[in-house]
Structure formats: structure tokens, C-alpha cells
Write a protein that holds these residues in place. Structure first.
Motif, PDB file in Angstrom:
ATOM      1  N   PHE A  31       0.413  -1.278   0.089  1.00 59.38           N
ATOM      2  CA  PHE A  31       0.168  -0.064   0.413  1.00 59.38           C
ATOM      3  C   PHE A  31       0.920   1.011   0.369  1.00 59.38           C
ATOM      4  O   PHE A  31       1.004   2.081  -1.154  1.00 59.38           O
ATOM      5  N   VAL A  33       3.794   1.791  -0.113  1.00 62.69           N
ATOM      6  CA  VAL A  33       4.910   1.910  -1.310  1.00 62.69           C
ATOM      7  C   VAL A  33       4.522   2.101  -2.833  1.00 62.69           C
ATOM      8  O   VAL A  33       4.902   3.075  -3.250  1.00 62.69           O
ATOM      9  N   PRO A  34       3.368   1.597  -3.004  1.00 61.77           N
ATOM     10  CA  PRO A  34       2.825   1.494  -4.478  1.00 61.77           C
ATOM     11  C   PRO A  34       2.307   2.980  -4.333  1.00 61.77           C
ATOM     12  O   PRO A  34       2.001   3.765  -5.933  1.00 61.77           O
ATOM     13  N   LEU A  35       1.865   3.472  -3.363  1.00 62.77           N
ATOM     14  CA  LEU A  35       0.998   4.777  -3.428  1.00 62.77           C
ATOM     15  C   LEU A  35       2.020   5.608  -3.704  1.00 62.77           C
ATOM     16  O   LEU A  35       2.444   6.589  -4.078  1.00 62.77           O
ATOM     17  N   ARG A  37       4.577   5.429  -4.948  1.00 62.79           N
ATOM     18  CA  ARG A  37       5.461   5.311  -6.335  1.00 62.79           C
ATOM     19  C   ARG A  37       4.333   5.338  -7.638  1.00 62.79           C
ATOM     20  O   ARG A  37       5.092   6.726  -8.723  1.00 62.79           O
ATOM     21  N   SER A  38       3.334   5.693  -6.996  1.00 57.76           N
ATOM     22  CA  SER A  38       2.078   6.101  -8.017  1.00 57.76           C
ATOM     23  C   SER A  38       1.993   7.589  -7.737  1.00 57.76           C
ATOM     24  O   SER A  38       2.230   7.967  -8.756  1.00 57.76           O
TER      25      SER A  38
ATOM     26  N   THR B 131      -5.926   3.958  -8.038  1.00 58.91           N
ATOM     27  CA  THR B 131      -4.472   5.220  -7.885  1.00 58.91           C
ATOM     28  C   THR B 131      -3.330   4.068  -7.727  1.00 58.91           C
ATOM     29  O   THR B 131      -2.197   4.514  -8.364  1.00 58.91           O
ATOM     30  N   ILE B 132      -3.285   3.249  -7.267  1.00 58.68           N
ATOM     31  CA  ILE B 132      -2.457   2.294  -7.035  1.00 58.68           C
ATOM     32  C   ILE B 132      -1.983   0.588  -7.837  1.00 58.68           C
ATOM     33  O   ILE B 132      -1.480   0.364  -8.034  1.00 58.68           O
ATOM     34  N   PRO B 135       1.783   0.366  -9.557  1.00 58.32           N
ATOM     35  CA  PRO B 135       2.425  -0.046  -9.022  1.00 58.32           C
ATOM     36  C   PRO B 135       2.427  -1.208  -8.514  1.00 58.32           C
ATOM     37  O   PRO B 135       3.539  -2.349  -8.329  1.00 58.32           O
TER      38      PRO B 135
END
Lengths: 307, 319
Positions: A31, A33-35, A37-38, B131-132, B135
Motif C-alpha cells: 500500500f 510503497v505503491p502509493l 510510486r504512483s 490509484t495504486i 505500481p
């Protein structure tokens, strides 16, 4: 060195950490880390390297600007999604409160009615809706049942087979203004959509209604309150905290599947423009978060808490 | 005397009037809900000839099972149902366990900072998965835990796409479909448990793990049933994540349904050219496919609905 046995409180705290480890792990890895990154993606252009991996070519807010000013349909889809949400939330709330109070009464066949009303929770799904909406058969059958040659594309009706022409005249005669008439008749035309997205909300309201103590009702009956008064003075205030829950749930639920999320998905996986897709969904998220905050603030000021 | 009797009569009329209105309303709304299913059922057994017969609306004149059997074959139905069922059941069990653990920790095993973490859990509900998604996709394309695999082997991590793994890993770490909501439900339920219960357990020599398994969980059965059913159904119907992670495999019903258009064209005409196929028949077959996807859920629901409806009313959703 001597180990002191941990106190019960300490042990509880440590096991709390232990119980949360899987979630914490997922929260950071899948959550946070991807947030992050995005957010990076949205601020640049993703360049895939031939040997695998990628670099981000930072361009500042260009993706955001592009989506808003140049993209062919983003603006339209964004406003439509937000307007749809704003239109549907009150309808869903009203309908689910109504349905829940209906289902809470004692009558013959109540358990069957409840089973049917919760069926949409089981069946509500993107793919089923998508295919059902484009079904030609449904509109043809509707045309045959109601002996009308207009297909659903022309009339804009949903496939539920209900029409509201009479209602429009009725409301017009009653002296309502144009906007209200359109809103109400639109609601009748979309009754299936509204029902199918209010399953969980009905459940939440029903749970709330069941938790109101019967003694409150008895007391007010003895005092001579009418059904109307009982609803507005007891039932409504007692379920008002759930109105907040339901508003938030309904708004979040509209994330799950609408045109905008579809657009973000195809932008990412069909045109492979990951940066633009990230920017699109970030803007959508910010708008909805703002809406949520405003609505939550307004509603929570009026909510009545019994404790 | 007369006034009293009049009063009693108006009371009675009012009661009966409302009963009639209620029946009409409930019947009407139930009809609206069931209509699409009935309509698909009516169509499923129609011969294509009946499609053009304006006298045939609901009951087919030429009854046929061919639509159903051909779609079962096209979708590789048995295989897809087994796959969809096992992934949904697996995710259901794992997700319920993890969310119950987290909910219990947030409710009863508070430590410094745990309310901030709970705020984070709620925050995960608010951020739309779109949104994610990119990734996340990349994460599973070369799955690596904080670069450890890369550090040890120099490789780019494991390729987990096109398998069940992404779905299992996300639910195992409490990041599955609507996990945040389930954590919230469990926390509400466990918060309602009396403190005395825990203390009694502690005095009797039960550790924290045992208190959780033997005292807290049995008291949360309604919440468990609710969460299990929701997880199962939402996983079954999910197209977003399943298409993202395993869209190429066509293992699940949801995957198959989202790409079936060209297949149907191919089956009807032997080519993928859309113009050749009869749009009515394509639409009919799509409806049959939707019916096939829904039917296992409906059959399951027939068995569990009574329990489910009762359970939901007793969960801590009340806030």
C-alpha cells in the motif's frame, strides 16, 4: 542477567504487534510503497528500459495539465462520475432507509422478502452489469412487453422494464418544478441501479433499526405519539449515525466501478501511459476525498449520538 | 361509546391499508430485483427462431438446451467454476483470518501508536485501487520483499502474474478487496466484548492467543459469517484485480466473460468478424454466460441466506 516476566499489560501490547504483523507487512509493501510510486509516476513519464526495469523522466505537473486541458474525454468523464455520485448518494440513502424500515416490520413472507432484497449484494458486479446493460435482448423483450418500439438506447431507460411517463404528468399536475420532476422520474427509471447498489446500506440500516430499544417505542405510544412522530423523533435520530456510515460507504463504493476508473484502467493497460493514468486517478481521488470530508463534516454535525 | 368504536374502526382501516400498501411495495420492488434474472432465464432456453417471433416473449415456443450447452463448452465452464471456486474459497479463509487478527489487535490489544495504525487501515479503504494499480502490477511482475531477493540472488524477484499468488498474497497481508472494511467490522465487534470475559480467561490461565481463539472468536460468529460471505462473493465477481493479475490466463469465470465477445462470434460464424454474426444471438449467448456465472452464487445463497441475513443484523456494523 535475569529475565523479568512481562506484565499482562506488556504482553498484551506485544501480542497486539504480533497480531498486526501480516497487516503491517501488507500495508507497507502493498500500500504505502505503491502509493508513493504512483505519486512519482503521476509526476513524470515512465520509460521502460530494454534490459528490464524503468526510469521516471520527471516532468512536473504536465500529466495533470494534459489530462485536464488536452485529453479528449477526461474532463467529461470526471464531471459525469462526480455528478452521478452526487445524484445517486441521496437516492440510495433514502431508498435504503425506506427499504430497511419496511423489512424491519413484521409481515407474512418477511424472510423471503429479505432474501430477495439482499440478492443484489450477491450479484452486483462490474462484469454482470456491463453485459446486462448492453444486452439487446433485454431491450427487445422490454419493447415487446410494453408494446413500445423504442429501444433503450433511444429512451435512455435502463433494462429494468419500468417507465415513468405517467409519473411525470402526475408530478407536473401536482405543481412541482421541472428539476424536481426530472430528478424523481430519473430515480424511477434507474430504480434497478439504485436497488442494486443499496444492498449493503439496507443491511447497515436494518442492523441499526434492530438495535433500537423497543421500550422507547412503547413509551412514546403511551404518550400518544403518531407513527409519523415516532419516525422523526425516535427512529430517525437513532439511526442518524448510520447515515454517516452509509454516506461514506456509498461514496467509496462508487469508486469500485465507474467510467472514470475504466478510463484510468485502459489508459494504463491499453495505451501504456502509466504516468497519465496515475495522474487521472490521483485527481479523482483528491476530488472525492474533498467531497467526503465536506459531507462527513456536514452530516456529523447533525448526527445524534445516544451515548 | 360511539366515538370509541369509530376510533377502533379507523385504527383497523389504517392498519389494513398500510398492510396492503406494504405488500404492493415489497412485491413491486422484489419484481424489479428479480426481473433481470427472470428475463435471462426466459431467454436462455429459446431457440434462435423464437428471437424473431414477436409472439414469444417469456415462454419459449421452441424449447432448447443448445444455448446453455454451447456456452458451457465455450467457457470451459466446469474447469472455470472449479478455479473460481477454489480461489474465492482460499481468499475467503485467509482474508477472514487476517482481518479478525488485525481487528482484535485494534480493539483489545492496544499499544502505543495503534490508533494511528487503525487510522491507516481506514485510509486504505479510502484510496481507490485504481490509484495504486500500476505500481501493484509492477510489484507482482517482479515480486520482491524490500529488495531482499535482488540482494541475495541478483535477480529481479519472482514473476507472480498469471497465477493465484497475487490474490493470495494481497489477502494474506490484509490488503485484499475491501479488507479495511472487514478489519473495521471485526474491530467494532471485538470492542463490544466485555472486559470481564478476557480477565476471566486470564485468571483461568488462558494466554492471549487462547483467549482470542476460544473466547473472542466464538462470540463473533455473525461477523465471521458476514465477512466470509462478502469476501467470497466479491472475489467471485471481481474483474478488476483478476483481469489485472491473471487476465491472460482465462482461468476464472470473470476473465472469460470479459473477453468472450470475439469467441462467440467465432463460434457462430467461424470467423472473428463482428459484422457476420447475428447481434441478437450474440447478445442472447452473453446473457446465458452471465446466468452461468451467477447461478453457483444463487444456489449457494439459497442455502446460506437465512443464516446470513440473521448474522448481518447482529454484526457490529451499527458503529
Amino acid at each position: 542477567m535475569k529475565w523479568k516476566p512481562l506484565s499482562f499489560e506488556r504482553r498484551k501490547q506485544w501480542s497486539g504487534v504480533l497480531f498486526l504483523i501480516p497487516w503491517l507487512f501488507g500495508f507497507t509493501l502493498l500500500f504505502l510503497v505503491p502509493l508513493f510510486r504512483s505519486l512519482q509516476f503521476s509526476l513524470g513519464k515512465l520509460v521502460m528500459l530494454p534490459e528490464g526495469g524503468y526510469v521516471i523522466d520527471f516532468t512536473g505537473f504536465r500529466n495533470f495539465a494534459y489530462a485536464l486541458t488536452e485529453h479528449a474525454e477526461y474532463n467529461r468523464v470526471l464531471t459525469e462520475s462526480v455528478v452521478d455520485m452526487a445524484v445517486n448518494v441521496p437516492l440510495i440513502l433514502f431508498f435504503s432507509l425506506f427499504a430497511a424500515s419496511l423489512l424491519n416490520q413484521k409481515f407474512f413472507g418477511r424472510s423471503l422478502a429479505r432474501a430477495i432484497f439482499f440478492l443484489p449484494v450477491i450479484l452486483a458486479s462490474g462484469i454482470i452489469d456491463a453485459i446486462s446493460n448492453e444486452s439487446i435482448i433485454a431491450s427487445v423483450m422490454q419493447g415487446m412487453t410494453y408494446s413500445s418500439d423504442l429501444s433503450s438506447d433511444i429512451t435512455g431507460l435502463s433494462t429494468s422494464g419500468l417507465q415513468s411517463f405517467e409519473l411525470v404528468f402526475l408530478l407536473h399536475d401536482a405543481g412541482l418544478n421541472e428539476t424536481m420532476i426530472n430528478y424523481l422520474s430519473g430515480a424511477v427509471d434507474r430504480i434497478y441501479d439504485i436497488i442494486s447498489s443499496s444492498g449493503v446500506q439496507i443491511l447497515i440500516f436494518l442492523a441499526g433499526l434492530q438495535s433500537i430499544s423497543p421500550s422507547l417505542y412503547e413509551a412514546s405510544k403511551i404518550e400518544g405519539a403518531t407513527g409519523y412522530e415516532i419516525f422523526w423523533k425516535i427512529t430517525f435520530p437513532m439511526v442518524s449515525p448510520l447515515i454517516l456510515t452509509n454516506v461514506i460507504y456509498t461514496i467509496i463504493d462508487s469508486f469500485a466501478d465507474n467510467e472514470l476508473t475504466q478510463l484510468a484502467y485502459t489508459t494504463a493497460f491499453s495505451t501504456l501511459d502509466f504516468g497519465l493514468s496515475a495522474a487521472m486517478s490521483w485527481m479523482y481521488f483528491i476530488i472525492v476525498a474533498l467531497l467526503l470530508a465536506i459531507v462527513a463534516y456536514i452530516v456529523s454535525k447533525r448526527v445524534y449520538y445516544s451515548d | 361509546m360511539n366515538a370509541l368504536r369509530l376510533n377502533a374502526i379507523t385504527e383497523k382501516v389504517k392498519r389494513w391499508g398500510w398492510a396492503v400498501v406494504r405488500i404492493v411495495l415489497i412485491f413491486g420492488l422484489s419484481f424489479v430485483i428479480l426481473y433481470p434474472i427472470l428475463q435471462k432465464l426466459a431467454v436462455a432456453f429459446k431457440d434462435p427462431v423464437d428471437l424473431y417471433n414477436r409472439n414469444v416473449v417469456w415462454i419459449p415456443e421452441h424449447f432448447t438446451l443448445r444455448n446453455v450447452t454451447s456456452m458451457i463448452k465455450l467457457l470451459d465452464y466446469e474447469w472455470a467454476v472449479v478455479n473460481t471456486f477454489s480461489i474465492s474459497a482460499g481468499v475467503m479463509i485467509v482474508q477472514t483470518m487476517i482481518c479478525a487478527l488485525a481487528g482484535y489487535a485494534f480493539a483489545k490489544l492496544r499499544f502505543r501508536g495503534s490508533s494511528i495504525l487503525f487510522g491507516c487501515a481506514i485510509f486504505t479503504i479510502l484510496v481507490p485501487p485504481q490509484t495504486i494499480m500500476v505500481p501493484l502490477y509492477m510489484q507482482f511482475k517482479s515480486f520482491d520483499v524490500f529488495g531482499i531477493v535482488h540482494l541475495l540472488t541478483g535477480k529481479d524477484g519472482f514473476y507472480l502474474l498469471d497465477s493465484f499468488w497475487p490474490l493470495l498474497v494481497t489477502s494474506l497481508t490484509g490488503m485484499g478487496i475491501k479488507s479495511g472494511l472487514f478489519i473495521y467490522i471485526f474491530r467494532q465487534v471485538f470492542r463490544g466484548l466485555p472486559k470481564e470475559l478476557e480477565e476471566a480467561g486470564f485468571v483461568d490461565g488462558a494466554g492471549i492467543g487462547r483467549t482470542f481463539v476460544q473466547l473472542a472468536l466464538p462470540n463473533a460468529v455473525p461477523a465471521i459469517v458476514t465477512v466470509m460471505l462478502f469476501t467470497f462473493v466479491w472475489q467471485w465477481n471481481d474483474t478488476f484485480f483478476t483481469n489485472m493479475y491473471m487476465g491472460n490466463t482465462g482461468m476464472l469465470l470473470a476473465n472469460k466473460l470479459s473477453v468472450m465477445g470475439p469467441w462467440i462470434n467465432h463460434m457462430l460464424t467461424g470467423s472473428t468478424n463482428v459484422i457476420l454474426a447475428d447481434p441478437f444471438q450474440v447478445s442472447l449467448l452473453k446473457d446465458v454466460a452471465v446466468l452461468l456465472m451467477m447461478s453457483p452464487l444463487i444456489i449457494m445463497y439459497l442455502f446460506v441466506q437465512k443464516y446470513f441475513v440473521e448474522s448481518v443484523e447482529r454484526t457490529g456494523l451499527t458503529g
